[in-house]
Design a protein around this motif. Sequence first.
Motif, short mmCIF file in Angstrom:
data_model
loop_
_atom_site.label_atom_id
_atom_site.label_comp_id
_atom_site.label_asym_id
_atom_site.label_seq_id
_atom_site.Cartn_x
_atom_site.Cartn_y
_atom_site.Cartn_z
N SER A 170 0.83 -1.19 0.00
CA SER A 170 0.00 0.00 0.00
C SER A 170 0.87 1.25 0.00
O SER A 170 1.80 1.36 0.80
CB SER A 170 -0.89 -0.05 1.24
OG SER A 170 -1.63 1.12 1.35
N THR A 171 0.62 2.16 -0.91
CA THR A 171 1.36 3.42 -1.15
C THR A 171 2.79 3.17 -1.64
O THR A 171 3.62 4.05 -1.61
CB THR A 171 1.39 4.39 0.06
OG1 THR A 171 2.34 3.90 1.03
CG2 THR A 171 0.04 4.56 0.70
N ASN B 90 0.39 4.97 -5.16
CA ASN B 90 1.22 3.81 -4.86
C ASN B 90 2.51 3.73 -5.69
O ASN B 90 3.03 2.65 -5.94
CB ASN B 90 0.42 2.50 -5.02
CG ASN B 90 -0.89 2.55 -4.27
OD1 ASN B 90 -0.93 2.99 -3.12
ND2 ASN B 90 -1.96 2.13 -4.90
#
Lengths: 417, 104
Positions: free
Chosen positions: A281-282, A317
């Motif tokens: 995530s990210t 992301n």
Amino acid sequence: MEAFISFLENHFMPVAGRIAEQRHLKAIRDGVVSTMPLLLLGSLILIISYPPIPALEALVQPYVADLSKIVNATFGIIGLVASFSIAYSLAGTYKIDQLAAAILSLSAFLITVPLTEDGGISLTWTGSRGLFVAMVISIVTVEIQRKFVEKNLIIRMPEGVPPSVARSFAALIPGFMSLLLVWAVNTLLLKTLNLSIPEFINKVVAIPLMNIGGTLPAMLLAVFAVQLLWSVGIHGAAIVEGILGPLWIAFAEQNAAARAAGETILPNIINLQFFQIFVQSTGSGVTLPLVLLMLFTAKSKQLKAVGRAALGPGIFNINEPVTFGLPIVMNPIMIIPFIVGPLLVTTITYFAMALNIVARPYAMIPWTTPMGLSGFLTTGDWKAGVLQIINFLVAGAVYYPFIKLWDRKKLEEEKEA
Amino acid sequence: MRILLICAAGMSTSLLVEKMKKEGEKRGMQDLYIKAEAIDDLARVIDDYDVVLLGPQIRYKEKYVADIAREKNKAYRVIPSQIYGMVDGAKALDLAIDAVKEGK
């Protein structure tokens, strides 16, 4: 630390690179990845069929049966499609006729698949369960064809015959031999063990592999490898996904099939989305909290600048501006939280799903979907979005002392300059 | 001049592409075309370009890129981490220009 980094550069990186570039693994990866458009489309239909908002459920209910046709023709045939596309990729690396190889592999795949009682092709083996079968069959048939082409055991047409005709004749002997062999092995297995090739592969290869690959320790090891590779500036996710991607996609497809069958507690915790949507995530390393820390708490001008450059891409992301800009790469201080954070996030996510506090992911969505929304969409559970935010905070807490340390160091350098 | 940037998915290099285009405009360069593509598409698209810049995160594929570049008689360079990290369009553009000048 210097010695450790040079070890990674000189020994770990080339080995990892070679594994990812191995011919058959690469063909499997490219072949499986080519089913991605089908998976994305199938997922969209699944999300519509089982909307995450209860009020909409009654609205779509009358259409679910019809919509399931699309699910069957996307998720339901990825094994079948992979038997074609893996052979196509592999043949390309040997520079032998790709289309002929792919068609033969598809045919060989169908030879082995058990039929329904009235002689129809069953969807049981054409979907995810057939994925490992497709890998084996396509590699075997292409290798047989290659041997024949290398030994020049092919029918050559005289000059003047159109190339497409000449090609189809060239494929005859290798094609016939590979189909015959697959058929013979399949028949032999049926007569002796009462198992077809797909059933045999499933028992001997797929199930043991999935039992190991679906565990938390296996995922932690994968995440550790990804972070370690990124620490020396190598795209770890591309390499590790290259190796484990097919397995993770098979897990994802099983979940999607269970969801399509109306189940709410899905069979697999670990799958492609677990890795892409939650652990990554990210961006690899869950770096968005780090970006915000730089943007709002850093005193060093350089770190503030990196924070500004990294914020936009980070929401979607993409985090190379952080990994190379801060940098995290080759930076002994920042590598520590960069590895520890994702391992914690992996563990938290695993237990949240194992204890059924948060639903397990099934829908395939683009990896660039922003955090919060992505967790919700892939599971249909709003709590998965909350889980991503908790992971974000945990990663932020791990980064905090280290970025403070680095900020102070940078600030001193800037003052001296 | 036509410049091709290559990374795993063509996502992160596309950030650099925008910066390089702006820098090109600033320098008043005519006929500048810059695009980001995924490494898997390299062999298919390389003919359309004069020079290839490789993102540092996939430098483990340098040999693969070098082979294709040699075959197609194109120059290529690996983008240094600092330039890549700071999304430095000016230095990346210089790198491409120098690569074309110096040749393979």
